[in-house]
Design a protein around this motif. Structure first.
Motif, PDB file in Angstrom:
ATOM      1  N   SER A   1      16.570 -45.864  57.531  1.00 50.52           N
ATOM      2  CA  SER A   1      17.793 -45.798  57.136  1.00 50.52           C
ATOM      3  C   SER A   1      17.962 -47.135  56.825  1.00 50.52           C
ATOM      4  O   SER A   1      18.558 -47.232  55.479  1.00 50.52           O
ATOM      5  CB  SER A   1      18.670 -45.813  58.277  1.00 50.52           C
ATOM      6  N   GLU A   2      17.308 -48.442  57.055  1.00 48.57           N
ATOM      7  CA  GLU A   2      17.458 -49.289  56.736  1.00 48.57           C
ATOM      8  C   GLU A   2      17.686 -49.802  55.124  1.00 48.57           C
ATOM      9  O   GLU A   2      18.117 -50.818  54.672  1.00 48.57           O
ATOM     10  CB  GLU A   2      16.903 -50.283  57.171  1.00 48.57           C
ATOM     11  N   TYR A   3      15.876 -49.005  54.721  1.00 49.79           N
ATOM     12  CA  TYR A   3      16.059 -49.056  53.321  1.00 49.79           C
ATOM     13  C   TYR A   3      17.423 -48.739  52.198  1.00 49.79           C
ATOM     14  O   TYR A   3      17.558 -49.343  51.449  1.00 49.79           O
ATOM     15  CB  TYR A   3      14.979 -48.441  52.761  1.00 49.79           C
TER      16      TYR A   3
ATOM     17  N   LEU B   1      15.156 -59.250  50.513  1.00 47.84           N
ATOM     18  CA  LEU B   1      14.791 -59.016  49.186  1.00 47.84           C
ATOM     19  C   LEU B   1      15.483 -58.247  48.155  1.00 47.84           C
ATOM     20  O   LEU B   1      15.528 -58.212  47.416  1.00 47.84           O
ATOM     21  CB  LEU B   1      13.562 -58.237  50.281  1.00 47.84           C
ATOM     22  N   PHE B   2      16.501 -57.025  49.306  1.00 50.11           N
ATOM     23  CA  PHE B   2      16.892 -56.474  47.955  1.00 50.11           C
ATOM     24  C   PHE B   2      18.186 -57.298  47.011  1.00 50.11           C
ATOM     25  O   PHE B   2      18.617 -57.333  45.875  1.00 50.11           O
ATOM     26  CB  PHE B   2      17.157 -55.083  48.607  1.00 50.11           C
TER      27      PHE B   2
ATOM     28  N   GLU C   1      17.451 -60.154  46.371  1.00 52.37           N
ATOM     29  CA  GLU C   1      16.333 -61.294  44.986  1.00 52.37           C
ATOM     30  C   GLU C   1      15.459 -59.923  44.018  1.00 52.37           C
ATOM     31  O   GLU C   1      16.419 -60.823  42.901  1.00 52.37           O
ATOM     32  CB  GLU C   1      15.474 -61.931  46.563  1.00 52.37           C
ATOM     33  N   HIS C   2      15.771 -59.075  45.109  1.00 51.22           N
ATOM     34  CA  HIS C   2      15.148 -58.005  43.401  1.00 51.22           C
ATOM     35  C   HIS C   2      17.032 -57.570  42.478  1.00 51.22           C
ATOM     36  O   HIS C   2      16.797 -57.813  41.507  1.00 51.22           O
ATOM     37  CB  HIS C   2      15.181 -56.519  44.056  1.00 51.22           C
ATOM     38  N   SER C   3      17.949 -57.538  43.193  1.00 50.66           N
ATOM     39  CA  SER C   3      19.115 -57.063  42.697  1.00 50.66           C
ATOM     40  C   SER C   3      19.465 -58.102  41.614  1.00 50.66           C
ATOM     41  O   SER C   3      19.709 -57.824  40.317  1.00 50.66           O
ATOM     42  CB  SER C   3      20.211 -57.123  43.307  1.00 50.66           C
ATOM     43  N   ARG C   4      19.409 -59.555  41.568  1.00 57.33           N
ATOM     44  CA  ARG C   4      19.617 -60.812  41.511  1.00 57.33           C
ATOM     45  C   ARG C   4      18.557 -60.609  39.626  1.00 57.33           C
ATOM     46  O   ARG C   4      18.989 -61.229  38.798  1.00 57.33           O
ATOM     47  CB  ARG C   4      19.136 -61.696  41.947  1.00 57.33           C
ATOM     48  N   LEU C   5      17.336 -60.460  39.769  1.00 54.98           N
ATOM     49  CA  LEU C   5      16.351 -60.736  38.899  1.00 54.98           C
ATOM     50  C   LEU C   5      16.432 -59.260  38.402  1.00 54.98           C
ATOM     51  O   LEU C   5      16.289 -59.847  36.791  1.00 54.98           O
ATOM     52  CB  LEU C   5      14.307 -60.295  39.140  1.00 54.98           C
TER      53      LEU C   5
ATOM     54  N   LEU D   1      21.911 -51.929  44.486  1.00 55.02           N
ATOM     55  CA  LEU D   1      20.882 -50.381  43.926  1.00 55.02           C
ATOM     56  C   LEU D   1      21.198 -49.136  44.259  1.00 55.02           C
ATOM     57  O   LEU D   1      21.176 -48.750  45.264  1.00 55.02           O
ATOM     58  CB  LEU D   1      18.983 -51.080  44.250  1.00 55.02           C
ATOM     59  N   VAL D   2      20.931 -47.967  43.402  1.00 58.55           N
ATOM     60  CA  VAL D   2      21.256 -46.963  43.656  1.00 58.55           C
ATOM     61  C   VAL D   2      20.015 -45.898  42.869  1.00 58.55           C
ATOM     62  O   VAL D   2      19.078 -46.008  42.456  1.00 58.55           O
ATOM     63  CB  VAL D   2      21.937 -46.240  42.311  1.00 58.55           C
ATOM     64  N   PRO D   3      19.811 -45.546  44.873  1.00 54.62           N
ATOM     65  CA  PRO D   3      18.468 -44.208  44.726  1.00 54.62           C
ATOM     66  C   PRO D   3      18.435 -43.705  43.513  1.00 54.62           C
ATOM     67  O   PRO D   3      19.345 -42.805  43.313  1.00 54.62           O
ATOM     68  CB  PRO D   3      18.067 -43.791  45.857  1.00 54.62           C
ATOM     69  N   ILE D   4      17.393 -43.066  42.526  1.00 55.54           N
ATOM     70  CA  ILE D   4      17.000 -42.315  42.150  1.00 55.54           C
ATOM     71  C   ILE D   4      16.255 -40.847  42.047  1.00 55.54           C
ATOM     72  O   ILE D   4      15.666 -40.113  41.725  1.00 55.54           O
ATOM     73  CB  ILE D   4      17.473 -42.580  40.033  1.00 55.54           C
TER      74      ILE D   4
END
Length: 286
Positions: free
Chosen positions: A224-226, A177-178, A180-184, A235-238
């Motif tokens: 933790s998986e997220y 999933l992530f 694909e989000h990162s690609r888009l 993808l870097v959490p803010i």
């Protein structure tokens, strides 16, 4: 956004995905339909904030109607919290509602930003319903819904300013999933999710969490998986916000309504025992 029209076989690639699509194609649950009929925003998520205790008082014959309206208010508040974290969205930007349901959050985002919104769902019934809503609202030039797989949308790389999952990550592998989000997403684009996740500290899935999985044919991921999957996909959490305490009142009120489904007790048990968390995670694409 450049697209290629997928066939049903390309969208629903596994027996599990077909079973999830069948579940949502057949779903006519009053907890989603009746609440959406309050103001035309049909949600497929839960609520945030304290409820007004006065809805439980007053004439008995209108009590349930008051509860329905209050539950819908709390669900709309949840969607607003998610939208608040999407960042600076301009009218010319394109954003994606991933696992878009009947379109409630998509329409709210378009209403706030005036931007283009693409919704993605593996339920053809949901896609058709939401597109009809877009036409009725007169926003189908900017808000469109697509029968697509969120793991492989077919949309153009780098085409999105923001994307989100509102309680839909538990149906897919997070690394896929992530990816694909990162690609888009454009560089610096924002991803947001609000999700329920199991608590790693308690050492595995509790009985209450397992009952939620069974109810919705889903697979709740550990917290933790997220973060592992985000780190693996740039993808870097803010922002990470624990919303668990803020969602408990919604479930307590829903348990007293005519639209209760029986899953209220597992949710309340899981939240209160600490085996389940309700998180908002916002992350930037780098």
């Amino acid at each position: 956004m450049t697209t290629t029209m997928p066939s049903s076989d390309n969208v629903l690639r596994t027996a599990y995905q077909k079973s999830v699509a069948e579940y949502w194609n057949a779903e006519k649950d009053p907890v989603n339909i009746r609440l959406g009929e309050v103001d035309g925003f049909f949600h497929h998520h839960y609520g945030l904030g304290d409820y007004d205790p006065s809805v439980l008082a007053g004439p008995e014959e209108t009590r349930d109607e008051r509860i329905i309206e209050e539950l819908h208010r709390l669900e709309t508040a949840q969607a607003n919290v998610l939208i608040d974290h999407l960042g600076n969205i301009r009218p010319e930007d394109r954003i994606q509602d991933t696992g878009s349901g009947r379109g409630g959050t998509s329409f709210m985002a378009n209403q706030r930003f005036g931007c283009y919104v693409d919704g993605v769902s593996i339920s053809q019934q949901q896609v058709d319903f939401a597109n009809e809503q877009a036409r009725d609202r007169g926003v189908d030039d900017k808000v469109r819904f697509h029968f697509r797989n969120m793991l492989d949308t077919g949309f153009e790389t780098g085409s999105l300013r923001a994307s989100w999952n509102n309680e839909s990550t538990m149906y897919v592998d997070l690394f896929e999933l992530f990816s694909e989000h990162s690609r888009l997403l454009q560089h610096g684009g924002r991803y947001v999710t609000i999700t329920g996740c199991s608590n790693d500290v308690t050492g595995g899935r509790s009985k209450a969490v397992s009952r939620i999985d069974e109810q919705y044919t889903c697979n709740i991921h550990p917290r933790s998986e997220y973060f592992k999957a985000m780190a693996a996909n740039n993808l870097v959490p803010i922002n990470v916000i624990d919303l668990t305490a803020d969602t408990i009142p919604y479930w307590e009120l829903r348990a007293q309504s005519s639209v209760a489904t029986g899953v209220e007790d597992p949710f309340l048990t899981a939240y209160k025992e600490g085996s389940f968390h309700y998180l908002l995670i916002a992350a930037d694409k780098v």
